[in-house]
Design a protein around this motif. Structure first.
Motif, PDB file in Angstrom:
ATOM      1  N   SER A 205     -10.555  -8.109   4.484  1.00  0.00           N
ATOM      2  CA  SER A 205      -9.267  -7.512   4.808  1.00  0.00           C
ATOM      3  C   SER A 205      -9.440  -6.062   5.230  1.00  0.00           C
ATOM      4  CB  SER A 205      -8.345  -7.550   3.594  1.00  0.00           C
ATOM      5  OG  SER A 205      -8.181  -8.858   3.107  1.00  0.00           O
ATOM      6  N   CYS A 206      -8.453  -5.574   5.961  1.00  0.00           N
ATOM      7  CA  CYS A 206      -8.437  -4.174   6.373  1.00  0.00           C
ATOM      8  C   CYS A 206      -6.999  -3.677   6.311  1.00  0.00           C
ATOM      9  CB  CYS A 206      -8.996  -4.034   7.777  1.00  0.00           C
ATOM     10  SG  CYS A 206      -8.756  -2.410   8.514  1.00  0.00           S
ATOM     11  N   VAL A 207      -6.782  -2.634   5.532  1.00  0.00           N
ATOM     12  CA  VAL A 207      -5.461  -2.035   5.434  1.00  0.00           C
ATOM     13  C   VAL A 207      -5.450  -0.753   6.250  1.00  0.00           C
ATOM     14  CG1 VAL A 207      -3.740  -1.052   3.896  1.00  0.00           C
ATOM     15  CG2 VAL A 207      -5.065  -3.036   3.158  1.00  0.00           C
ATOM     16  N   VAL A 208      -4.434  -0.633   7.084  1.00  0.00           N
ATOM     17  CA  VAL A 208      -4.291   0.538   7.948  1.00  0.00           C
ATOM     18  C   VAL A 208      -3.152   1.413   7.424  1.00  0.00           C
ATOM     19  CG1 VAL A 208      -3.816   1.350  10.287  1.00  0.00           C
ATOM     20  CG2 VAL A 208      -5.115  -0.768   9.921  1.00  0.00           C
ATOM     21  N   SER A 209      -3.405   2.684   7.282  1.00  0.00           N
ATOM     22  CA  SER A 209      -2.351   3.603   6.877  1.00  0.00           C
ATOM     23  C   SER A 209      -2.322   4.794   7.819  1.00  0.00           C
ATOM     24  CB  SER A 209      -2.577   4.086   5.436  1.00  0.00           C
ATOM     25  OG  SER A 209      -3.808   4.767   5.319  1.00  0.00           O
ATOM     26  N   GLY A 210      -1.154   5.420   7.917  1.00  0.00           N
ATOM     27  CA  GLY A 210      -1.022   6.615   8.725  1.00  0.00           C
ATOM     28  C   GLY A 210      -0.777   6.383  10.196  1.00  0.00           C
ATOM     29  N   SER A 211      -0.506   5.143  10.577  1.00  0.00           N
ATOM     30  CA  SER A 211      -0.284   4.854  11.993  1.00  0.00           C
ATOM     31  C   SER A 211       0.591   3.627  12.132  1.00  0.00           C
ATOM     32  CB  SER A 211      -1.610   4.602  12.698  1.00  0.00           C
ATOM     33  OG  SER A 211      -1.421   4.193  14.044  1.00  0.00           O
ATOM     34  N   VAL A 212       1.245   3.542  13.278  1.00  0.00           N
ATOM     35  CA  VAL A 212       1.899   2.285  13.630  1.00  0.00           C
ATOM     36  C   VAL A 212       0.816   1.247  13.828  1.00  0.00           C
ATOM     37  CG1 VAL A 212       3.296   1.132  15.348  1.00  0.00           C
ATOM     38  CG2 VAL A 212       3.827   3.487  14.706  1.00  0.00           C
ATOM     39  N   PHE A 213       1.001   0.097  13.242  1.00  0.00           N
ATOM     40  CA  PHE A 213      -0.031  -0.953  13.312  1.00  0.00           C
ATOM     41  C   PHE A 213       0.362  -2.044  14.294  1.00  0.00           C
ATOM     42  CE2 PHE A 213      -3.418  -3.585  11.915  1.00  0.00           C
ATOM     43  CZ  PHE A 213      -2.935  -4.869  11.680  1.00  0.00           C
ATOM     44  N   SER A 214       1.619  -2.417  14.291  1.00  0.00           N
ATOM     45  CA  SER A 214       2.061  -3.591  15.047  1.00  0.00           C
ATOM     46  C   SER A 214       1.930  -3.412  16.543  1.00  0.00           C
ATOM     47  CB  SER A 214       3.496  -3.937  14.670  1.00  0.00           C
ATOM     48  OG  SER A 214       4.363  -2.849  14.970  1.00  0.00           O
ATOM     49  N   PHE A 215       1.879  -2.178  17.007  1.00  0.00           N
ATOM     50  CA  PHE A 215       1.877  -1.920  18.444  1.00  0.00           C
ATOM     51  C   PHE A 215       0.545  -2.247  19.093  1.00  0.00           C
ATOM     52  CE2 PHE A 215       3.405  -0.039  22.253  1.00  0.00           C
ATOM     53  CZ  PHE A 215       2.344   0.658  22.815  1.00  0.00           C
TER      54      PHE A 215
ATOM     55  N   GLN B 208      -2.621  11.224   9.094  1.00  0.00           N
ATOM     56  CA  GLN B 208      -4.035  10.909   9.312  1.00  0.00           C
ATOM     57  C   GLN B 208      -4.243   9.413   9.110  1.00  0.00           C
ATOM     58  OE1 GLN B 208      -6.658  13.208   6.910  1.00  0.00           O
ATOM     59  NE2 GLN B 208      -8.506  12.195   7.630  1.00  0.00           N
ATOM     60  N   VAL B 209      -4.853   8.795  10.100  1.00  0.00           N
ATOM     61  CA  VAL B 209      -5.075   7.356  10.036  1.00  0.00           C
ATOM     62  C   VAL B 209      -6.257   7.054   9.123  1.00  0.00           C
ATOM     63  CG1 VAL B 209      -5.622   5.289  11.349  1.00  0.00           C
ATOM     64  CG2 VAL B 209      -4.151   7.050  12.345  1.00  0.00           C
ATOM     65  N   GLN B 210      -6.078   6.043   8.296  1.00  0.00           N
ATOM     66  CA  GLN B 210      -7.160   5.602   7.417  1.00  0.00           C
ATOM     67  C   GLN B 210      -7.294   4.097   7.491  1.00  0.00           C
ATOM     68  OE1 GLN B 210      -6.692   6.729   3.300  1.00  0.00           O
ATOM     69  NE2 GLN B 210      -8.888   6.624   2.913  1.00  0.00           N
ATOM     70  N   LEU B 211      -8.524   3.643   7.646  1.00  0.00           N
ATOM     71  CA  LEU B 211      -8.835   2.212   7.689  1.00  0.00           C
ATOM     72  C   LEU B 211      -9.678   1.893   6.463  1.00  0.00           C
ATOM     73  CD1 LEU B 211      -9.925   1.979  11.452  1.00  0.00           C
ATOM     74  CD2 LEU B 211      -7.633   1.786  10.500  1.00  0.00           C
ATOM     75  N   VAL B 212      -9.219   0.931   5.672  1.00  0.00           N
ATOM     76  CA  VAL B 212      -9.937   0.583   4.452  1.00  0.00           C
ATOM     77  C   VAL B 212     -10.238  -0.906   4.465  1.00  0.00           C
ATOM     78  CG1 VAL B 212      -9.913   0.571   1.939  1.00  0.00           C
ATOM     79  CG2 VAL B 212      -8.831   2.453   3.179  1.00  0.00           C
ATOM     80  N   GLU B 213     -11.520  -1.214   4.635  1.00  0.00           N
ATOM     81  CA  GLU B 213     -11.969  -2.599   4.650  1.00  0.00           C
ATOM     82  C   GLU B 213     -12.400  -3.019   3.243  1.00  0.00           C
ATOM     83  OE1 GLU B 213     -13.184  -0.640   8.602  1.00  0.00           O
ATOM     84  OE2 GLU B 213     -13.419  -0.140   6.484  1.00  0.00           O
ATOM     85  N   SER B 214     -12.210  -4.285   2.930  1.00  0.00           N
ATOM     86  CA  SER B 214     -12.616  -4.794   1.620  1.00  0.00           C
ATOM     87  C   SER B 214     -12.850  -6.297   1.690  1.00  0.00           C
ATOM     88  CB  SER B 214     -11.544  -4.489   0.570  1.00  0.00           C
ATOM     89  OG  SER B 214     -10.341  -5.162   0.879  1.00  0.00           O
ATOM     90  N   GLY B 215     -13.456  -6.818   0.621  1.00  0.00           N
ATOM     91  CA  GLY B 215     -13.620  -8.257   0.512  1.00  0.00           C
ATOM     92  C   GLY B 215     -15.009  -8.780   0.830  1.00  0.00           C
ATOM     93  N   GLY B 216     -15.902  -7.904   1.229  1.00  0.00           N
ATOM     94  CA  GLY B 216     -17.254  -8.342   1.530  1.00  0.00           C
ATOM     95  C   GLY B 216     -18.011  -8.744   0.281  1.00  0.00           C
ATOM     96  N   GLY B 217     -19.204  -9.259   0.491  1.00  0.00           N
ATOM     97  CA  GLY B 217     -20.019  -9.666  -0.641  1.00  0.00           C
ATOM     98  C   GLY B 217     -21.173 -10.527  -0.199  1.00  0.00           C
ATOM     99  N   LEU B 218     -21.827 -11.135  -1.189  1.00  0.00           N
ATOM    100  CA  LEU B 218     -22.965 -12.019  -0.941  1.00  0.00           C
ATOM    101  C   LEU B 218     -22.485 -13.460  -0.979  1.00  0.00           C
ATOM    102  CD1 LEU B 218     -26.022 -12.517  -0.643  1.00  0.00           C
ATOM    103  CD2 LEU B 218     -26.162 -12.473  -3.148  1.00  0.00           C
ATOM    104  N   VAL B 219     -22.825 -14.218   0.036  1.00  0.00           N
ATOM    105  CA  VAL B 219     -22.416 -15.615   0.116  1.00  0.00           C
ATOM    106  C   VAL B 219     -23.588 -16.434   0.630  1.00  0.00           C
ATOM    107  CG1 VAL B 219     -21.481 -15.330   2.449  1.00  0.00           C
ATOM    108  CG2 VAL B 219     -20.612 -17.164   0.972  1.00  0.00           C
ATOM    109  N   GLN B 220     -23.644 -17.667   0.227  1.00  0.00           N
ATOM    110  CA  GLN B 220     -24.724 -18.545   0.656  1.00  0.00           C
ATOM    111  C   GLN B 220     -24.485 -19.088   2.059  1.00  0.00           C
ATOM    112  OE1 GLN B 220     -25.144 -21.560  -2.420  1.00  0.00           O
ATOM    113  NE2 GLN B 220     -26.675 -20.331  -3.490  1.00  0.00           N
TER     114      GLN B 220
END
Length: 116
Positions: free
Chosen positions: A21-31, A1-13
């Motif tokens: 960033s986004c980490v992909v699991s459960g799938s070939v990514f490079s293709f 099962q493919v999972q996409l996990v985004e992170s790193g957001g926030g409040l900025v001026q």
């Protein structure tokens, strides 16, 4: 099962920088060509940056010259460096393939808020 996990957001001026960033699991990514999408309240989700498997990048006019997309195939991770941020960049940012389908379900996204 493919999972996409985004992170790193926030409040900025206004004028600030942020890298998400986004980490992909459960799938070939490079293709695949992959990209960053964003959705602001009341707006449709839009593709703002994409990168092919040979690392050719493309950008929406609204972010060209300010955002840089990159990928680390070994880590199955996609990055978006955002500089000179503007209030209109405020949105939830998602990663996915450039050609989306049900095989890569959308993740929860990461919220980016830019204050004026």
């Amino acid at each position: 099962q493919v999972q996409l996990v985004e992170s790193g957001g926030g409040l900025v001026q206004f004028g600030g920088s942020l890298t998400i960033s986004c980490v992909v699991s459960g799938s070939v990514f490079s293709f695949y060509a992959v990209g960053w999408y964003r959705q602001a309240p009341g707006n449709q989700r839009e593709l703002v940056a994409s990168i092919t498997r040979d690392h050719t990048a493309n950008y929406a006019d609204s972010v060209k010259g300010r955002f840089t997309i990159s990928r680390d195939n070994a880590k199955k991770t996609l990055y978006l460096q955002m500089n000179s941020l503007k209030p209109e960049d405020t949105a939830v940012y998602y990663c996915n393939r450039v050609v989306t389908d049900s095989r890569w379900p959308w993740g929860q996204g990461t919220q980016v808020d830019v204050s004026s």
